[in-house]
Design an enzyme around this catalytic site. Structure first.
Site, mmCIF file in Angstrom:
data_model
loop_
_atom_site.group_PDB
_atom_site.id
_atom_site.type_symbol
_atom_site.label_atom_id
_atom_site.label_comp_id
_atom_site.label_asym_id
_atom_site.label_seq_id
_atom_site.Cartn_x
_atom_site.Cartn_y
_atom_site.Cartn_z
ATOM 1 N N ARG A 47 109.459 3.627 11.378
ATOM 2 C CA ARG A 47 108.276 4.130 12.117
ATOM 3 C C ARG A 47 108.278 3.588 13.545
ATOM 4 O O ARG A 47 107.923 4.286 14.498
ATOM 5 C CB ARG A 47 106.975 3.764 11.382
ATOM 6 C CG ARG A 47 105.726 4.021 12.204
ATOM 7 C CD ARG A 47 104.465 4.210 11.369
ATOM 8 N NE ARG A 47 104.269 3.201 10.345
ATOM 9 C CZ ARG A 47 103.839 1.963 10.564
ATOM 10 N NH1 ARG A 47 103.574 1.551 11.790
ATOM 11 N NH2 ARG A 47 103.680 1.117 9.564
ATOM 12 N N TYR A 99 97.482 26.410 26.700
ATOM 13 C CA TYR A 99 97.845 26.743 25.310
ATOM 14 C C TYR A 99 96.626 26.517 24.416
ATOM 15 O O TYR A 99 95.998 25.449 24.473
ATOM 16 C CB TYR A 99 99.036 25.866 24.879
ATOM 17 C CG TYR A 99 99.270 25.851 23.398
ATOM 18 C CD1 TYR A 99 99.561 27.020 22.707
ATOM 19 C CD2 TYR A 99 99.191 24.661 22.678
ATOM 20 C CE1 TYR A 99 99.766 27.008 21.337
ATOM 21 C CE2 TYR A 99 99.403 24.634 21.308
ATOM 22 C CZ TYR A 99 99.685 25.813 20.640
ATOM 23 O OH TYR A 99 99.880 25.785 19.281
ATOM 24 N N ASP A 171 102.939 20.115 30.889
ATOM 25 C CA ASP A 171 103.500 20.660 29.653
ATOM 26 C C ASP A 171 104.675 21.545 30.082
ATOM 27 O O ASP A 171 104.476 22.643 30.605
ATOM 28 C CB ASP A 171 102.420 21.463 28.909
ATOM 29 C CG ASP A 171 102.918 22.046 27.594
ATOM 30 O OD1 ASP A 171 104.150 22.188 27.438
ATOM 31 O OD2 ASP A 171 102.086 22.378 26.724
ATOM 32 N N LYS A 196 110.297 24.396 20.583
ATOM 33 C CA LYS A 196 110.614 25.684 21.231
ATOM 34 C C LYS A 196 112.050 25.684 21.783
ATOM 35 O O LYS A 196 112.977 25.649 21.019
ATOM 36 C CB LYS A 196 109.593 25.979 22.325
ATOM 37 C CG LYS A 196 108.149 25.667 21.924
ATOM 38 C CD LYS A 196 107.661 26.512 20.769
ATOM 39 C CE LYS A 196 106.184 26.275 20.570
ATOM 40 N NZ LYS A 196 105.670 26.339 19.251
HETATM 41 N N1 PLP Z 1 102.382 23.519 24.346
HETATM 42 C C1 PLP Z 1 102.779 24.805 24.441
HETATM 43 C C2 PLP Z 1 102.894 25.431 25.801
HETATM 44 C C3 PLP Z 1 103.044 25.546 23.297
HETATM 45 O O1 PLP Z 1 103.437 26.826 23.425
HETATM 46 C C4 PLP Z 1 102.894 24.922 22.027
HETATM 47 C C5 PLP Z 1 103.132 25.673 20.782
HETATM 48 O O2 PLP Z 1 103.212 26.887 20.772
HETATM 49 C C6 PLP Z 1 102.481 23.587 21.962
HETATM 50 C C7 PLP Z 1 102.241 22.912 23.146
HETATM 51 C C8 PLP Z 1 102.291 22.885 20.635
HETATM 52 O O3 PLP Z 1 103.495 22.491 20.086
HETATM 53 P P1 PLP Z 1 103.793 22.305 18.507
HETATM 54 O O4 PLP Z 1 103.580 23.630 17.863
HETATM 55 O O5 PLP Z 1 105.200 21.811 18.477
HETATM 56 O O6 PLP Z 1 102.825 21.289 17.998
#
Ligand code: PLP
Length: 374
Positions: A47, A99, A171, A196
């Site tokens: 961990r 998001y 992000d 992604k």
């Molecule tokens: N940030 C963006 C721009 C996203 O498109 C996503 C998911 O679609 C996330 C954060 C969240 O990521 P996760 O699904 O890996 O938790």
């Protein structure tokens, strides 16, 4: 060293025992204590740290040109750690069309943290400037944004924050470090849903934070990672590192295909509007050109029709799968509102397309057939 070389070699460890060229996976949750108890170095319990996570974090640090990285079990776990690293009660500025999961995190689960939030149109720097308050401690940028592909000028927002005690976090999920390096543009933190493009094959859930400096906020993020334990498994770290080796080449394919499809959609009589920063008509085109090396693999477009028509189109394709998420080698699309919360501002006739690495002509033929279903 260029990104193609870094993606393959950074963070890679030599296997001195067996001379394996590909690093082994260390599933062990525990590590033998060192005989010299005064030596705190090395792994103890998975961990807190393990060899595969350490390698992955080194790789991500190098790709984002940062100082350190912390890997998490999902993008949302990474975002949660960043918000929890702030003092309760401080003010946070986020993009209007951030998001939807990030918005829900702040307005729902994190409510108990009592963070004060302003959702602002970040394409308008005056609005960002006037949203700053005496207790603003974080500006969150998402560029291109999900799902409207708004472009925020990272450098200019960082300039607004720099004379104040404000952390800027980007992000960078949609661009990946292959197309955009926010830390070089003045940001303090980069966050990734590595689920992604970094993963690229729709088979790993994970996230990461990369920091420009080893400072208090990153120390807090590291503690949250190690103590609350929302960490990726050694297997996932290994697989993610393996996937990242091809990231720059995959991104070239995604961008090339998306550029062609955006032009095709833009000329199509059944399409009302296309959102793709590579199009000269996109209001953020010049800013994207200055801060990205290419325009990415994501396209949103509104059809001339209703939400039901959009749903029909997305379920009519033969190659493009009707599914959520993005960044995989396979093309997927969806009527975006289906995946967002009830209070979403996304138009019902908007389709979000994650352009994969199939041949672009096959994708264009598939889209043509699907559009003709309505
Ligand atoms: N940030 C963006 C721009 C996203 O498109 C996503 C998911 O679609 C996330 C954060 C969240 O990521 P996760 O699904 O890996 O938790």
């Amino acid at each position: 060293m260029r990104i193609e070389t870094k993606s393959i070699h950074a963070g890679a460890k030599n296997d001195t025992d067996n001379r394996a060229v590909t690093a082994p996976i260390y599933p062990s949750t525990i590590y033998r204590h060192k005989d010299d108890s005064a030596d705190p170095a090395g792994h103890v319990y998975t961990r807190a740290s393990n060899p595969n996570r350490e390698s992955l974090e080194e790789l991500l640090t190098v790709l984002e040109q940062g100082k350190k990285a912390a890997a998490f079990a999902s993008g949302m776990a990474a975002s949660t750690a960043i918000f929890q690293a702030l003092e309760p009660g401080v003010h946070v500025i986020l993009p209007l069309d951030v998001y939807h999961g990030t918005r829900e995190l702040l307005t729902g689960l994190m409510k108990r943290w009592n963070l004060d939030t302003s959702f602002v149109d970040m394409t308008d720097l005056d609005k960002v400037g006037s949203a700053i308050q005496h207790n603003t401690r974080l500006i969150w940028i998402e560029t291109p944004s999900n799902p409207m592909l708004h472009i925020t000028d990272i450098k200019k927002v960082c300039e607004l924050a720099s004379s104040r005690d404000i952390t800027v976090c980007v992000d960078n999920t949609w661009s990946s470090p292959a197309l955009q390096n926010p830390l070089d543009l003045g940001a303090n933190l980069v966050m990734h849903s590595s689920t992604k493009y970094l993963s690229g094959h729709s088979d790993i859930l994970s996230g990461a934070v990369v920091t420009k400096e080893e400072n208090e906020i990153f120390e807090n993020i590291r503690s949250i990672q190690q103590i609350s334990g929302a960490v990726p498994s050694p297997q996932d770290c290994w697989l993610l590192q393996r996937s990242i080796k091809t990231l720059p080449y995959r991104m070239r394919g995604h961008c090339g295909n998306a550029g062609k499809i955006a032009v095709f959609l833009n000329d199509h009589p059944k399409v009302e509007r296309v959102f793709y920063p590579g199009l000269q008509s996109h209001p953020g085109h010049l800013i994207a050109q200055s801060q990205m090396s290419d325009y990415g693999g994501m396209i949103s477009f509104q059809i001339k029709g209703t939400g039901n028509d959009a749903m029909k189109i997305t379920s009519s394709a033969q190659i493009i799968t009707n599914a959520t998420s993005l960044g995989g080698v396979e093309s997927i699309w969806e009527q975006r509102v289906r995946s967002e919360a009830e209070n979403t501002q996304t138009p019902a006739n908007l389709i979000r397309l994650s352009v994969g690495l199939e041949h672009p002509d096959d994708l264009i033929e598939d889209i043509e057939v699907a559009l003709n279903q309505v």
